[in-house]
Design an enzyme around this catalytic site. Sequence first.
Site, PDB file in Angstrom:
ATOM      1  N   ASP A 419      30.782  28.800  39.148  1.00 58.80           N
ATOM      2  CA  ASP A 419      30.533  30.220  39.251  1.00 58.80           C
ATOM      3  C   ASP A 419      31.646  30.783  40.132  1.00 58.80           C
ATOM      4  O   ASP A 419      32.325  30.033  40.818  1.00 58.80           O
ATOM      5  CB  ASP A 419      29.155  30.388  39.903  1.00 58.80           C
ATOM      6  CG  ASP A 419      28.853  31.820  40.205  1.00 58.80           C
ATOM      7  OD1 ASP A 419      29.154  32.645  39.353  1.00 58.80           O
ATOM      8  OD2 ASP A 419      28.318  32.092  41.279  1.00 58.80           O
ATOM      9  N   ARG A 797      35.982  43.861  43.567  1.00 64.35           N
ATOM     10  CA  ARG A 797      34.819  44.152  42.728  1.00 64.35           C
ATOM     11  C   ARG A 797      34.703  45.663  42.630  1.00 64.35           C
ATOM     12  O   ARG A 797      34.702  46.353  43.635  1.00 64.35           O
ATOM     13  CB  ARG A 797      33.547  43.639  43.374  1.00 64.35           C
ATOM     14  CG  ARG A 797      33.332  42.187  43.232  1.00 64.35           C
ATOM     15  CD  ARG A 797      32.270  41.764  44.192  1.00 64.35           C
ATOM     16  NE  ARG A 797      30.927  41.936  43.637  1.00 64.35           N
ATOM     17  CZ  ARG A 797      30.302  40.978  43.017  1.00 64.35           C
ATOM     18  NH1 ARG A 797      30.859  39.821  42.835  1.00 64.35           N
ATOM     19  NH2 ARG A 797      29.079  41.165  42.568  1.00 64.35           N
ATOM     20  N   THR A 877      32.051  33.357  34.995  1.00 67.35           N
ATOM     21  CA  THR A 877      31.633  34.396  35.925  1.00 67.35           C
ATOM     22  C   THR A 877      31.124  35.604  35.171  1.00 67.35           C
ATOM     23  O   THR A 877      31.451  35.821  34.012  1.00 67.35           O
ATOM     24  CB  THR A 877      32.813  34.793  36.838  1.00 67.35           C
ATOM     25  OG1 THR A 877      32.403  35.883  37.624  1.00 67.35           O
ATOM     26  CG2 THR A 877      34.026  35.166  36.038  1.00 67.35           C
ATOM     27  N   ARG A1002      32.475  37.875  32.302  1.00 75.68           N
ATOM     28  CA  ARG A1002      31.391  38.661  31.737  1.00 75.68           C
ATOM     29  C   ARG A1002      30.379  37.791  31.003  1.00 75.68           C
ATOM     30  O   ARG A1002      29.886  38.155  29.961  1.00 75.68           O
ATOM     31  CB  ARG A1002      31.960  39.683  30.742  1.00 75.68           C
ATOM     32  CG  ARG A1002      32.756  40.777  31.388  1.00 75.68           C
ATOM     33  CD  ARG A1002      31.901  41.976  31.587  1.00 75.68           C
ATOM     34  NE  ARG A1002      32.665  43.097  32.122  1.00 75.68           N
ATOM     35  CZ  ARG A1002      32.501  43.550  33.363  1.00 75.68           C
ATOM     36  NH1 ARG A1002      31.636  42.980  34.173  1.00 75.68           N
ATOM     37  NH2 ARG A1002      33.180  44.584  33.787  1.00 75.68           N
ATOM     38  N   ASP A1032      23.043  31.119  38.035  1.00 75.82           N
ATOM     39  CA  ASP A1032      23.675  29.837  37.757  1.00 75.82           C
ATOM     40  C   ASP A1032      22.666  28.729  37.515  1.00 75.82           C
ATOM     41  O   ASP A1032      23.033  27.604  37.211  1.00 75.82           O
ATOM     42  CB  ASP A1032      24.569  29.429  38.935  1.00 75.82           C
ATOM     43  CG  ASP A1032      25.554  30.514  39.294  1.00 75.82           C
ATOM     44  OD1 ASP A1032      26.156  31.049  38.366  1.00 75.82           O
ATOM     45  OD2 ASP A1032      25.687  30.829  40.482  1.00 75.82           O
TER      46      ASP A1032
END
Lengths: 1494, 372
Positions: A419, A797, A877, A1002, A1032
């Site tokens: 991740d 982000r 991710t 995505r 996850d």
Amino acid sequence: MARESEDTGMAKASKAKRQRKKKPKENKTRTVHANIHYDNAKGEENPNRHYASNKIKTTKYTLLSFLPKNLFEQFHRFANVYFVFIALLNFVPVVNAFQPELALAPVVFILSVTAIKDLWEDYRRHRSDKEINHMDCLVYSSEDKRYVERCWKEVRVGDFVRLRCNEILPADVLLLSSSDPDRLCHIETATLDGETNLKQRQVVRSFFDLDCDFDPLKYSSVIECEKPNNDLNRFRGYITHRSGRRDALYKENLLLRGCTVRNTEEAVGIVIYAGHETKAMLNNNGPRYKRSKLERQMNVDVFWCVIILLVMCLFAAIGHGLWMFQYGDRRPVFDVLSPEGTDLSPIMSAIYLFLTMIIVFQVLIPISLFVSIEIVKICQVYFIHQDMDLYDEETDSQLQCRALNITEDLGQMQYIFSDKTGTLTENKMVFRRCTVAGVEYSHDANARRIAMYQEIDSEEDECMSHGGTLPRRDSVTSHQSGRVVLRSHSTKSHRRTGSRAEAKRASILSKHTAFSSPMEKDITPDPQLLDKVNECSSQMDFMRFHRQPMSQLPSDLSDIIDFFIALTICNTVVVSSPNQPRHKVRTRFGLKSPVKTIEDFIKRFTPSRLTSGSNSSSSSSLNRSSNKGCSSLLSSPSAESTLTKLNEEQLSGTLEHAFTPVPPCYDEKASGTPEEGELRYEAESPDEAALVYAARAYKCSLVGRLPDQVTVELPHLGKLTFELLHTLGFDSTRKRMSVVVRHPLTDQITVYTKGADSVIMDLIRPSETGNSKGKRQKKIFCRTQNYLNLYAADGLRTLCIAKKILSKEEYARWLQRHLEAETAIQGREELLYESALRLETNLHLLGATGIEDRLQDGVPETIASLRKAGLQIWVLTGDKQETAVNIAYACKLLDPDEEMLTLNADSQEACAVLLEESLHYIQAKVFCSSGDQSKTFQNNVAHFEIYPSSSLSTSSSHTAHFLVHRLGLVIDGRTLAYALDRSLEDKFLAVARSCRSVLCCRSTPLQKSMVVKLVRNKLKVMTLAIGDGANDVSMIQVADVGVGISGQEGMQAVMASDFALPRFRYLQKLLLVHGHWCYSRLANMILYFFYKNAMFVAIVFWYQFYCGFSGSAMIDQWYLIFFNLMFSAFPQLITGTLDKDVSEETLQQLPQLYVNGQNSEEYKPYMFWMNMIDAFYQSLVCFFIPYFAYADSDVDLFTWGTPITAIALFTILVHLGIETKTWTWMNWLSIAFSVALFFTVALCYNASCPTCYAPSNPYWTMQRLLQEPLFYLLCTITPVAALLPRYFYRACQGTLFPNPVQAGRQLDKLPSDTRRNILSLSRVKMGSPLSPEPPFLSLNKSKGCQKSTSGSRASQDKQGSVLQTNKEKVPKTPLASSHSEKHLSDVYPVAPSEQDLSPYTSPQLSCQPKPHSAKDSDCLDETLQPSDLSLSSWNASTPLVTQTDAVHLNLPPDGPSQCVKYTRSSEEGLCSDHVVQPAHRTVQVAEQALHTAL
Amino acid sequence: MMASSYKDEDGHISVSGSGAPAGAVGDSLRSKKPENTAFKQQRLPAWQPILTAGTVLPAFFIIGLIFIPIGIGLYVTSNNIKEFEIDYTGVDVSSPCFDCSQKLSWNSTRPCTCSITFQLDQPYESNVFMYYGLSNFYQNHRRYVKSRDDSQLNGNEESLRKPSKECEPYGKHSNKPIAPCGAIANSMFNDTLELFYNEPNGTRVQIPLTATGIAWWTDKHVKFRNPGGENGNLTAAFQGTAKPVNWRRPVYELDADPDNNGFINEDFIVWMRTAALPTFRKLYRIIQRRNNLLPTLPRGNYTLEVVYNYPVRSFEGRKRMILSTISWMGGKNPFLGIAYITVGSVCFLLGVVLLIIHHKYGNRTNGADISH
């Protein structure tokens, strides 16, 4: 060999069965009545009687059932059944080989060891059960008409329980009443999910209006809800009142068992689920059982052992039959009749003998193997736990092994799926920059501040490493108050404090708040923006004062203020004050519940209310607070302030009715802490907190949050209270959250939405063309999009902030359907989702924020070394592509100079075409780079055929490495969805496996697990998934080894994982060192076990040729049975636990050694057979040397057998010695102990009883033997003769074809500074990014460590010169080192055998002559600079729009690096002519993809 | 960590952690930092041998150098032992015992005697051990080995009357317990061997054979005991028992000497120690050296008088008489010496091979090839 999933499935099924049994009559829902109405009636009439009581019993056994049940469970293991069967076979007189009682001993021993272990565990469970069952809680008693203390176990479904602050919930309770004026109850769910922030729970709506005292006697409703299930986040049902009114029940109404009540003085609830039916208990499905790859491999060999055993037995049986047959009727005296005196036919005795032989040879199936493996694994886990390097000082947490039996899998990993957020990054969100209304505010000062933190961190790190441990923790504790201590168990709150330096700086108080490291909190505002905010708010203040409508505000200013308001309120952050941790700050002015009914809405939003409604509403709230006689609210000053405020409110007129200036002391807590800095925010996710802190830096701070209102303090304006109408929470499908509020200044119903830019940008209202406003909108939109791309390119982000103003009619329309959705029982989630979709449209864009998520320490280094270790790293991710790619560059996952394939497709066909194209491209690349070497070319092309699944499964793990190129693959979620389709998955895999790194952006949690599953099943590789969040979990569960980062996002990932790490970088040591060790230790131990048993049994087998195949054994049955269990057991355990083939330093510095485990080098199928052959040879030696030495002598059976036992023991121990790589005092001790134990036991046993132990009757045998020189002579020569071949082989192997591990060991031997030089040298080499070939490094021992000084002069000279080059090399720059390297490699011949060591080598190059490659690496250093530049230029020049219109193939003028970007949409044709160039020449662009716009 | 401890306890809320402040204090403040000890950090001082030609080389030479002299010593010792062996089974028609072997069976009552003459080429100094050897006799057969009752042999009265079931079917005979019971005892070797020295003048001198001291001391004095105490009347003690089926005489008439009679008869004890291999010898008598000046058995002709009782034809067995002197390493067996010499030589040879390997390739591997 079946995967573990069945086991857990079985467990679940059995659990479910148990439940079914308990409640036979139940239908789909559960109905709960209050118990008080049935207390007087007989038990049978209580409708709740079928539900489980709250008494928990997690023990498996009772005193009576322990023995049978435990035995039954143990017999599930097939091996145990087998051993018991053999032991029982001994009780049959015709076939028995041993004394039956004695034969039982090993089985009983093994079974009892396990049983004692189980018993102890069960006792522990019992004790804690008891403790929990006897915890107290208050239950309403209908007899006493009050709450009385009861034990937890006496609580039943339907009971009313009263909960006080800090109490733990005894069962799943439906909240009916709370002392909290808002009808809230705060709970802490740390024990359930590890999240330390408080959760709010609400009283069931129908009880909302009740007065402070809930009277159970008046309760007469019936609750209908779901059957018990393990979903913590779901609870659905409804409550039916006597009046017939129904109210929906949500998960917000349910308090779960195990949670702690906080901040709420008292709450009353009714028990819905109790005991084992609570969600907490249902969620707890025990440790996972997995079987490691090594164990699966071992099972195959156990199976072979069984076959060998059967063959041996069959052979002996036939032999015996023939032996009998040759005598015919002349029965010799030594052929004893059966006890009845009858004769046995040869066939019958052969059959009996077959069974006897199975008993005699049972040792071949190692009974102690399984136990030994378990012991060794426990020790390995212990050592991993104890490793200081895996301990994180800052969080005081260390690695946890949650699955005990797959440690060796860590050494065999091939693919890592990681991740990104929280795993590679710290998940510590720092507000970096923002754009509002199309204007960018770069926050330079803030960037500098963050840089400063990093510097401090690195300094502190150094201090830490020099200064050793710090007494920090102690000093902290001394300050802690009682309450602090009470809370300090949750280590997770420490976690928030960030880096070490910060941790030290962090005050005690900050521990209680989530996401509050100084770095995250102290945002330096951008001066420009700050000015604007000030200006704006002062204007608003002015306007308010002059009663001008707010709409007159310039739109850019109003956007700014709205932007900050959105940042502040569009979240679920809870405010608490530090002095009273977890006590929310009250900023209540009037009590208004969220709009829950249409009537409510009409009442509150009709125009009449706007003029006079405030009066009635305030009066109602006044009434209510005065009614609350017992409430603490009245006694607090806030009640008075409410009154004053209400007066003011009436004065202030219609529009600003909700606004109030700050009363001087409306709240003791707030006034007690004048600086807002003291307010603490508790957020569910770190970026929420980051935004709130950012807003606070602009003086726009959140001061209070209640379910129905949010209070914000603005400069000049003071405190504003927003009426919170709805909160549409964040979910991963919508990727946004919204709040619906009534703006206090404009009184408009406003929706603030915050979410991922990709979603929000699509929802922005298309600007009306023509007018200037529309143009401006469009400009803002474009600019914002630009900045968003820029932020993403910086690895930030991004979040978009938007708002929407609803007219009352729109709102009413929406509300109608929303309320329907809320009350629905079936499909409520979907309805709510649709409802949210309806609301979040036509938004007005306010701005966007860029939040930095810092990389964790050491991530690039870890990734680099893991990759050198031959691990393929895929990052999966949920982030957007640009962010992900930039993070990937930052953490060296993608190399600037490697090509990047970007797959973005928007249809299945386009995806297929893209994949096809990429495949062609890769193929062509191989073609070109293979150049004239047609041979390798052939190979490679063969590999690039698209594998049908059948051929894929046969391809071994080696090919996985073989194919990897310097390619990076980036694929987005949508394309991934197409690629994971059954028809394309093979192609996708073919592309992905030939890429060095894969980045899936995505991607949804489901996709993550699908990718892992696909790779695991199709490529048959060992996979490791690492992640930290709930998203996850599925991936972690699917992978062979799941690793959870005990990070910021709760504990779900950790709960699902096999190993939990505090930080990502520990993965390096865990895999490279512990994984390697565990694997090689266990593999060697298992092989040794097989060898040992085979060798011992074979000795007895050879004897059968000399005893008429009668099943006789010259080895005393005691020795035969205890040999494995006692005499030879300890050394191998010690070796299996402590042996280190290569030192930790070397393993970490030479990650290549990890390949050893990936290819299962230590335990290959042929090794089992080699060991078997060696075992047979050794047993022949051990049998025939004593045989000839005693041939035709007067030796008796056991006087001859005892030396053989001793010889076998010595041989086995010396064999272990040869295989042992590290000799510590424990190894010596264990071997000495083994020998001593054998002789002690033998001497005692042989002296103990002259008449016992029939038939061997070994009285005084050992004593006599020890007096004979022959015994010693035998014990010397036999082990030597037996082990000669192996010793010789090992020596030759070590010299002629040493494997990399041996080379690593030799490196260990070198003096530490020489080694450091060599390793630093090799690191430089490895660090050079395009090094095309595994360079061979010839090392020479320095003179100092060489024992013999009399070596030939020539060689000495040579060594001397090399040493010199070494020395001069060291201080040089990397560039220089490659020259000297060339020198080195020229001086020494290069072994050709180790070329496929490095998995990332293009195979065709590895065959090239040495000088060439050296030249290559020279050019490489030169080309590095330009290629770096090219990357940055690429970054800057590429317009980072999600869908680009062109292929970007940007190449440096002379460098081998290229970046290929494919973007293709469905209707596109393609031309696929690849222009192909040799890699090391200047590359012309191979351009092949053409594209359209959207 | 909290969560995991919660898990560990199988769903229990860890009470001390979250509820009671008092309990929590100690737990939460103790750092979980692992101790920095050599053991826990797996850094125990260690010796790490690496097996390469260079390092192993000395071991091979040392082993070779030690083993070869030992082997030569053993070989010489073994060669100095004098041994004489004569097969008296009587398979050949020419053999003096042919007749006896032909007509003999376990049931025959009349003893058959035969005598064999042989010649010793060398004088036998010191004590000479006289063995009988049997071939093809599987005394190590699993069921045979078990067929005995040690506690009966130890003089246990109860076992005497009621032999263990291991002895079946040799436990009872016509409702009387057999003493000693079991197949081993039942098949006891019962040939009588006597040795005569044929003096050159033609007279036959019987050579005195010592029948005691041939069994293990512990067997004679600890393991085997007669029932009825040390000085009891053996006949009375064995009253009510039957002799083994194949025996001519009951157990209490094995020898006239009361110290060598009954269960403690040494011939019997020797027989009861079952041989390891199908071809074996058992000590029969010792010829003690009388005179320090004269050899025990001078060179010359001897006659072996055999009372031929023991049938071996049913299993194609052979019977031998062996005369042997012994050394510190036991009887004559050149094998061990040869083995030592061989292993020593092989070691030496391999050492040379390794030396060559080391010389040729050692330079390269003297250091290490680290590949990247």
